[in-house]
Scaffold this active site. Structure first.
Site, PDB file in Angstrom:
ATOM      1  N   ARG A  44       0.967  -1.040  -0.045  1.00 12.63           N
ATOM      2  CA  ARG A  44      -0.190   0.061   0.056  1.00 12.63           C
ATOM      3  C   ARG A  44       0.948   1.199  -0.005  1.00 12.63           C
ATOM      4  NH1 ARG A  44      -3.965   2.726   4.673  1.00 12.63           N
ATOM      5  NH2 ARG A  44      -4.782   4.413   3.340  1.00 12.63           N
ATOM      6  N   HIS A  45       0.424   2.275  -0.539  1.00 13.77           N
ATOM      7  CA  HIS A  45       1.082   3.458  -0.784  1.00 13.77           C
ATOM      8  C   HIS A  45       1.404   4.002   0.926  1.00 13.77           C
ATOM      9  CE1 HIS A  45      -2.416   5.657   0.503  1.00 13.77           C
ATOM     10  NE2 HIS A  45      -3.034   5.106  -0.324  1.00 13.77           N
ATOM     11  N   GLY A  46       2.472   4.969   1.042  1.00  9.62           N
ATOM     12  CA  GLY A  46       2.831   5.424   2.049  1.00  9.62           C
ATOM     13  C   GLY A  46       1.956   6.301   2.496  1.00  9.62           C
TER      14      GLY A  46
END
Length: 487
Positions: free
Chosen positions: A88-90
């Site tokens: 998942r993106h940061g």
């Protein structure tokens, strides 16, 4: 099988260009939006999908770049030959929609101040006045974009994984990385930051070039894999665009637990209860989380709520994830079949190449997506399923539920499949084994307490999904007179 660009970083970066890139990067990051040292809050465990990664892995607070090796990881005669990671993106900014709601709430507080002169009738500290004066620094342009803390999340994850699996992330394999991403900027930027972390791993002290100057360029966009839900007509019609699909979410908003918080917050902020609603309460709660995650600041928004409030608001968020991305409707998870099958196509190819004594063409596959990418896949695999569905009416019974989105998919969450080849295996079946890690911790099998499986057994357990789940059929709209699959 989905093809992705080969990745190789050019080492010969011109010194002047490298220095200029480093200076520009430093200037861009030296701003008021730079994260400060981590700040803790008693509310942190309850922010759902807005949870910081370090709140799930507290050990990272003291050493965010140092790998922690789970004692359950295979070693000895079993060697990792391939790693497939869904990431998942940061950490990101709030969406424009959330920012508009925050402005609305902020406006209510400022209007209250103009009506009563900003003072408290009881003479006690006025939290509403403090919040009215608290800088509202969020702007529409931010709209869910990756923040510097989110880039840091990715760089540090890259460093830890490269140290944990040095053979897979070797310099020899670096040119064979495969990277896939969602089209959303926060995912594209997360992939780029991950690559910069790997550059740092191989070239300590040397500023990384821009991703455009890397041989592979940025990760390849593939929304059919990373945003499969946008390409599933049945999901879009029956869940995403269906006004009644989230019935339990809306019912909980008007239920006793949320109404108690509504009245309490109205009294605390000294605003008419009729001016507030569950959505504004939730955005106030999330603003506490955003200030913590993005700036490392414990803002007055955190003082509006106590832990009991936080648990209720966490449940509200989990209800949405459950009914829209988890077990609430079968199509939520079945829409992810293509992604699940793609993972096993990579593993199959690695097994085949190893059996033929060929080099593994793609030792590391990195795919950057969303919480909405990971949750359906984990549900498809049978993870975090409670005996009873989450509803608007069983909050107390679900206090110890398995389905807690913040513990499963915080910012930078990751699901990793590691394929091992084991020497001295007694049978061909025992040669290849698989372990899964969730957020860098070994994940027991969904159907067994064991933490490792023979690859053949894992494929057999998921045979129905691998052989019979066809996205075109799963996502086809049901004919008239069909029944709902609500649990």
């Amino acid at each position: 099988m989905i093809r992705a660009p080969r990745c190789f970083l050019r080492i010969s970066v011109a010194p002047a260009a490298a220095l200029a890139a480093a200076l520009l990067s430093s200037l861009a990051r030296c701003s008021l939006l730079e994260p400060r040292d981590p700040v803790d809050s008693s509310l942190s465990p309850y922010f759902g999908t807005k949870t910081r990664y370090e709140d799930v892995n507290p050990g990272l607070l003291s050493g965010p770049e140092a790998p922690w090796r789970d004692p359950e990881l295979l070693e000895g005669t079993c060697t990792p030959v391939q790693l497939v990671a869904l990431i998942r993106h940061g950490t990101r900014y709030p969406t424009a929609k959330q920012i508009r709601k925050l402005r609305q709430l902020h406006g209510l507080l400022q209007a209250r101040g103009s009506r009563d002169g900003g003072g408290s009738s009881t003479g006690s500290p006025d939290l509403g006045a403090a919040l009215a004066d608290w800088p509202l620094w969020y702007a529409d342009w931010m709209d869910g974009q990756l923040v510097e803390k989110g880039r840091q999340d990715m760089r540090q994850l890259a460093l830890r994984l490269a140290s944990l699996f040095p053979a897979l992330f070797s310099r020899e394999n670096y040119g064979r990385l495969r990277l896939i991403t969602s089209s959303k900027h926060r995912c594209v930027d997360s992939g780029a930051a991950f690559l910069q972390g790997l550059w740092q791993h191989y070239h300590p002290g040397l500023p990384p070039p821009d991703v455009a100057d890397m041989e592979c360029g940025p990760p390849r966009v593939n929304d059919k894999l990373m945003r499969f839900f946008d390409h599933c007509e049945k999901f879009l019609t029956e869940v995403e665009k269906n006004a009644t699909a989230l019935y339990h979410v809306e019912a909980f908003k008007t239920g006793p637990e949320m109404q108690n918080i509504l009245k309490k917050v109205a009294a605390t902020l000294q605003v008419p209860v009729n001016d507030l609603n569950a959505d504004l309460i939730q955005v106030a709660f999330f603003t506490c989380s955003f200030d913590l995650a993005i700036k490392g600041v414990k803002s007055p928004w955190c003082d509006v709520f106590d832990i009991d409030d936080a648990k209720v608001l966490e449940y509200l968020n989990d209800l949405k994830q459950y009914w829209k991305r988890g077990y609430g409707y079968t199509i939520n998870s079945r829409s992810s079949c293509t992604l699940f099958q793609d993972i096993f196509q990579h593993l199959d190819k690695a097994v085949e190449q190893k059996q033929r004594s060929q080099p593994i063409s793609s030792p590391v596959i990195l795919q950057f997506g969303h919480a909405e990418t990971l949750l359906p896949l984990l549900s498809l695999m049978g993870y975090f399923k409670d005996k009873e569905p989450l509803t608007a009416y069983n909050y107390k019974e679900q206090m110890h539920r398995k389905f807690r989105s913040g513990h499963i998919v915080p910012y930078a969450s990751n699901l990793i499949f590691v394929l091992y080849h084991c020497e001295n295996a007694k049978t061909p079946k025992e040669q290849f084994r698989v372990q899964m890690l969730l957020n860098e911790k070994v994940l027991p099998l969904a159907y067994s307490p064991e933490t490792v499986s023979f690859y053949e057994d894992l494929k057999n357990h998921y045979k129905d999904i691998l052989q019979s789940c066809q996205t075109s059929e799963e996502c086809e709209l049901a004919k008239a007179n069909s029944t709902s699959d609500e649990l």
